[in-house]
Design a protein around this motif. Structure first.
Motif, PDB file in Angstrom:
ATOM      1  N   ALA A   1     -27.832  88.492 -12.019  1.00 19.20           N
ATOM      2  CA  ALA A   1     -26.457  87.854 -11.463  1.00 19.20           C
ATOM      3  C   ALA A   1     -25.181  88.723 -11.866  1.00 19.20           C
ATOM      4  CB  ALA A   1     -26.257  86.387 -12.122  1.00 19.20           C
ATOM      5  N   LEU A   2     -25.297  89.169 -13.013  1.00 18.62           N
ATOM      6  CA  LEU A   2     -23.993  90.068 -13.326  1.00 18.62           C
ATOM      7  C   LEU A   2     -24.325  91.572 -12.512  1.00 18.62           C
ATOM      8  CD1 LEU A   2     -24.664  90.086 -17.191  1.00 18.62           C
ATOM      9  CD2 LEU A   2     -22.568  89.114 -16.027  1.00 18.62           C
ATOM     10  N   GLU A   3     -25.300  91.988 -12.181  1.00 20.35           N
ATOM     11  CA  GLU A   3     -25.417  93.128 -11.264  1.00 20.35           C
ATOM     12  C   GLU A   3     -24.747  92.663  -9.952  1.00 20.35           C
ATOM     13  OE1 GLU A   3     -28.746  95.813  -8.767  1.00 20.35           O
ATOM     14  OE2 GLU A   3     -29.339  94.206 -10.508  1.00 20.35           O
ATOM     15  N   LEU A   4     -25.329  91.462  -9.355  1.00 21.97           N
ATOM     16  CA  LEU A   4     -24.566  91.294  -7.954  1.00 21.97           C
ATOM     17  C   LEU A   4     -23.175  91.144  -7.989  1.00 21.97           C
ATOM     18  CD1 LEU A   4     -27.566  88.812  -7.069  1.00 21.97           C
ATOM     19  CD2 LEU A   4     -27.117  91.092  -5.972  1.00 21.97           C
ATOM     20  N   ALA A   5     -22.663  90.138  -9.194  1.00 25.17           N
ATOM     21  CA  ALA A   5     -21.262  90.051  -9.199  1.00 25.17           C
ATOM     22  C   ALA A   5     -20.603  91.517  -9.315  1.00 25.17           C
ATOM     23  CB  ALA A   5     -21.075  89.065 -10.687  1.00 25.17           C
ATOM     24  N   ARG A   6     -20.977  92.459  -9.950  1.00 26.29           N
ATOM     25  CA  ARG A   6     -20.360  93.840  -9.998  1.00 26.29           C
ATOM     26  C   ARG A   6     -20.293  94.352  -8.788  1.00 26.29           C
ATOM     27  NH1 ARG A   6     -22.390  98.471 -10.327  1.00 26.29           N
ATOM     28  NH2 ARG A   6     -24.348  97.767 -10.611  1.00 26.29           N
ATOM     29  N   ARG A   7     -21.218  94.074  -8.004  1.00 22.88           N
ATOM     30  CA  ARG A   7     -21.389  94.915  -6.887  1.00 22.88           C
ATOM     31  C   ARG A   7     -20.718  93.839  -5.588  1.00 22.88           C
ATOM     32  NH1 ARG A   7     -27.626  95.098  -5.763  1.00 22.88           N
ATOM     33  NH2 ARG A   7     -26.639  95.350  -3.626  1.00 22.88           N
ATOM     34  N   ARG A   8     -20.379  92.711  -6.036  1.00 24.12           N
ATOM     35  CA  ARG A   8     -19.580  91.881  -4.942  1.00 24.12           C
ATOM     36  C   ARG A   8     -20.472  91.389  -3.993  1.00 24.12           C
ATOM     37  NH1 ARG A   8     -14.486  91.455  -5.395  1.00 24.12           N
ATOM     38  NH2 ARG A   8     -14.145  91.363  -3.119  1.00 24.12           N
ATOM     39  N   VAL A   9     -21.773  90.876  -4.235  1.00 22.05           N
ATOM     40  CA  VAL A   9     -22.679  90.343  -3.475  1.00 22.05           C
ATOM     41  C   VAL A   9     -22.685  88.954  -3.714  1.00 22.05           C
ATOM     42  CG1 VAL A   9     -25.048  90.434  -2.679  1.00 22.05           C
ATOM     43  CG2 VAL A   9     -23.967  92.569  -3.477  1.00 22.05           C
ATOM     44  N   PRO A  10     -22.503  88.009  -2.392  1.00 22.08           N
ATOM     45  CA  PRO A  10     -22.345  86.651  -2.587  1.00 22.08           C
ATOM     46  C   PRO A  10     -24.161  86.202  -2.743  1.00 22.08           C
ATOM     47  CG  PRO A  10     -21.318  87.135  -0.548  1.00 22.08           C
ATOM     48  CD  PRO A  10     -21.883  88.579  -1.399  1.00 22.08           C
ATOM     49  N   PHE A  11     -24.202  85.258  -3.742  1.00 20.84           N
ATOM     50  CA  PHE A  11     -25.608  84.658  -3.952  1.00 20.84           C
ATOM     51  C   PHE A  11     -25.349  83.152  -4.458  1.00 20.84           C
ATOM     52  CE2 PHE A  11     -24.312  86.499  -8.147  1.00 20.84           C
ATOM     53  CZ  PHE A  11     -24.646  85.501  -9.018  1.00 20.84           C
ATOM     54  N   VAL A  12     -26.347  82.387  -4.587  1.00 21.77           N
ATOM     55  CA  VAL A  12     -26.437  80.954  -5.086  1.00 21.77           C
ATOM     56  C   VAL A  12     -27.417  80.985  -6.459  1.00 21.77           C
ATOM     57  CG1 VAL A  12     -26.937  78.685  -5.067  1.00 21.77           C
ATOM     58  CG2 VAL A  12     -26.147  80.142  -2.802  1.00 21.77           C
ATOM     59  N   HIS A  13     -26.652  80.698  -7.521  1.00 21.28           N
ATOM     60  CA  HIS A  13     -27.377  80.207  -8.844  1.00 21.28           C
ATOM     61  C   HIS A  13     -27.630  78.828  -8.737  1.00 21.28           C
ATOM     62  CE1 HIS A  13     -27.174  79.865 -13.282  1.00 21.28           C
ATOM     63  NE2 HIS A  13     -28.250  80.431 -13.045  1.00 21.28           N
ATOM     64  N   ALA A  14     -29.345  78.944  -8.944  1.00 20.99           N
ATOM     65  CA  ALA A  14     -29.929  77.408  -8.839  1.00 20.99           C
ATOM     66  C   ALA A  14     -30.461  77.541 -10.216  1.00 20.99           C
ATOM     67  CB  ALA A  14     -31.117  77.592  -7.958  1.00 20.99           C
ATOM     68  N   ARG A  15     -30.211  76.223 -11.001  1.00 23.75           N
ATOM     69  CA  ARG A  15     -30.785  75.810 -12.205  1.00 23.75           C
ATOM     70  C   ARG A  15     -31.325  74.230 -12.107  1.00 23.75           C
ATOM     71  NH1 ARG A  15     -29.583  77.390 -17.475  1.00 23.75           N
ATOM     72  NH2 ARG A  15     -27.659  78.957 -16.782  1.00 23.75           N
ATOM     73  N   VAL A  16     -32.472  74.399 -12.613  1.00 23.30           N
ATOM     74  CA  VAL A  16     -33.198  72.802 -12.874  1.00 23.30           C
ATOM     75  C   VAL A  16     -32.453  72.320 -14.036  1.00 23.30           C
ATOM     76  CG1 VAL A  16     -35.462  71.700 -13.167  1.00 23.30           C
ATOM     77  CG2 VAL A  16     -35.344  73.854 -12.031  1.00 23.30           C
ATOM     78  N   VAL A  17     -32.038  71.046 -13.697  1.00 24.85           N
ATOM     79  CA  VAL A  17     -31.301  70.124 -14.767  1.00 24.85           C
ATOM     80  C   VAL A  17     -31.961  69.177 -15.184  1.00 24.85           C
ATOM     81  CG1 VAL A  17     -29.118  70.998 -14.174  1.00 24.85           C
ATOM     82  CG2 VAL A  17     -30.043  69.021 -13.045  1.00 24.85           C
ATOM     83  N   ARG A  18     -33.041  68.708 -14.293  1.00 23.79           N
ATOM     84  CA  ARG A  18     -34.102  67.617 -14.487  1.00 23.79           C
ATOM     85  C   ARG A  18     -35.377  67.709 -13.756  1.00 23.79           C
ATOM     86  NH1 ARG A  18     -32.597  61.249 -14.548  1.00 23.79           N
ATOM     87  NH2 ARG A  18     -31.366  61.905 -12.465  1.00 23.79           N
ATOM     88  N   ALA A  19     -36.451  67.205 -14.494  1.00 20.08           N
ATOM     89  CA  ALA A  19     -37.700  67.426 -13.931  1.00 20.08           C
ATOM     90  C   ALA A  19     -38.560  66.011 -14.329  1.00 20.08           C
ATOM     91  CB  ALA A  19     -38.324  68.704 -14.227  1.00 20.08           C
TER      92      ALA A  19
END
Length: 292
Positions: A9-27
């Motif tokens: 994620a840090l690498e993509l942010a540095r390169r200014r590349v859009p992405f979506v961060h997905a995190r499981v919050v409940r299962a």
């Protein structure tokens, strides 16, 4: 996995590349993912990380790309057919996935888009004040002009050299097709610079000079504020870095799920053309003639 995803994620942010961060919050058992599992969904639909098995991953991919293309942050609930849903809540999207063997997931999808990039040319008090104010808004800034070229996806160029490298900077910004170009100059000096560069009427119309909104600004910080207000107006009217074009979607002929087509999506070639499936299970059932 968390460390790997964070580094990516840090690498993509540095390169200014859009992405979506997905995190499981409940299962809910027997889901294969656990709270805290996370992944990155790229603009082409590829996924780095883990937020569930193949069927859940397909639902996450489709929802994440929708979020990336203007949908905004989203709480995604992935449920098997016939199971009780998690308690309802505003801002949540429910996806019934008939291929899930059981369990249920809640996954928070957060689009991560690079901040607008503004190129500032000049080392004058107005230029320095503009840089300070842009930082307050969280904008990214660069100073490659007049000797360089604006970076790709530069949202605006502010030329504030007051005679030092102004012509070169304006020409470079025009050649790079920057959406917003501001020249800090009086009408007379701006007109003389346009004539010096031999700009046609279309090019002249692309350069805002005098720069900034008319707010009665007098001091360098006030003038910088007027220019920044005009930059904000231009940036919000035209997003500086749109996400990549969304991939093609298809409907799984077995389970009816909407499938985002990527190079790794299971598919079959039939007499009627290409068919796409949420997972290998549905593909194999169709190939074996177990559905009709």
């Amino acid at each position: 996995m968390t460390g790997t995803v964070s580094a990516r994620a840090l690498e993509l942010a540095r390169r200014r590349v859009p992405f979506v961060h997905a995190r499981v919050v409940r299962a809910q058992a027997p889901a294969s993912a656990h709270p805290g599992d996370e992944a990155i969904v790229h603009g082409d639909g590829t996924i780095d990380g883990f937020v569930g098995g193949q069927c859940a991953e397909g639902s996450v991919r489709t929802a994440a790309l929708g979020a990336l293309h203007g949908g905004g942050p989203l709480l995604l609930r992935v449920l098997p057919a016939g199971e009780d849903a998690f308690p309802d809540a505003p801002g949540a999207q429910v996806v019934v996935n008939p291929c899930l063997s059981g369990g249920a997931l809640e996954i928070f999808l957060e689009p991560v888009l690079p901040p607008p990039l503004v190129e500032v040319a000049g080392e004058t008090p107005i230029a320095e004040a503009f840089l300070a104010l842009a930082q307050v808004l969280g904008y990214a800034t660069a100073r490659s002009l007049p000797g360089g070229r604006p970076a790709e996806h530069t949202a605006a160029v502010v030329v504030a050299g007051q005679g030092h490298g102004d012509a070169e900077s304006v020409r470079a910004a025009l050649d790079a097709d920057v959406p917003y170009i501001a020249l800090v100059a009086s009408r007379r000096r701006g007109s003389a610079l346009f004539d010096e560069l031999g700009l046609d009427e279309g090019e002249k119309a692309r350069v805002h000079s005098p720069a900034g909104l008319d707010i009665g600004a007098r001091t360098a910080p006030e003038i910088a504020l007027s220019i920044l207000a005009e930059v904000v107006e231009a940036v919000r009217a035209r997003p500086p870095m749109p996400p990549p074009a969304p991939p093609v979607e298809a409907v799984d002929p077995v389970c009816g799920m909407t499938v985002t087509v990527t190079p790794g999506t299971p598919h079959l070639t039939t007499d009627d053309g290409e068919l796409w499936f949420c997972g290998t299970g549905c593909r194999d059932r169709f190939a074996a003639g177990l559905v009709g």
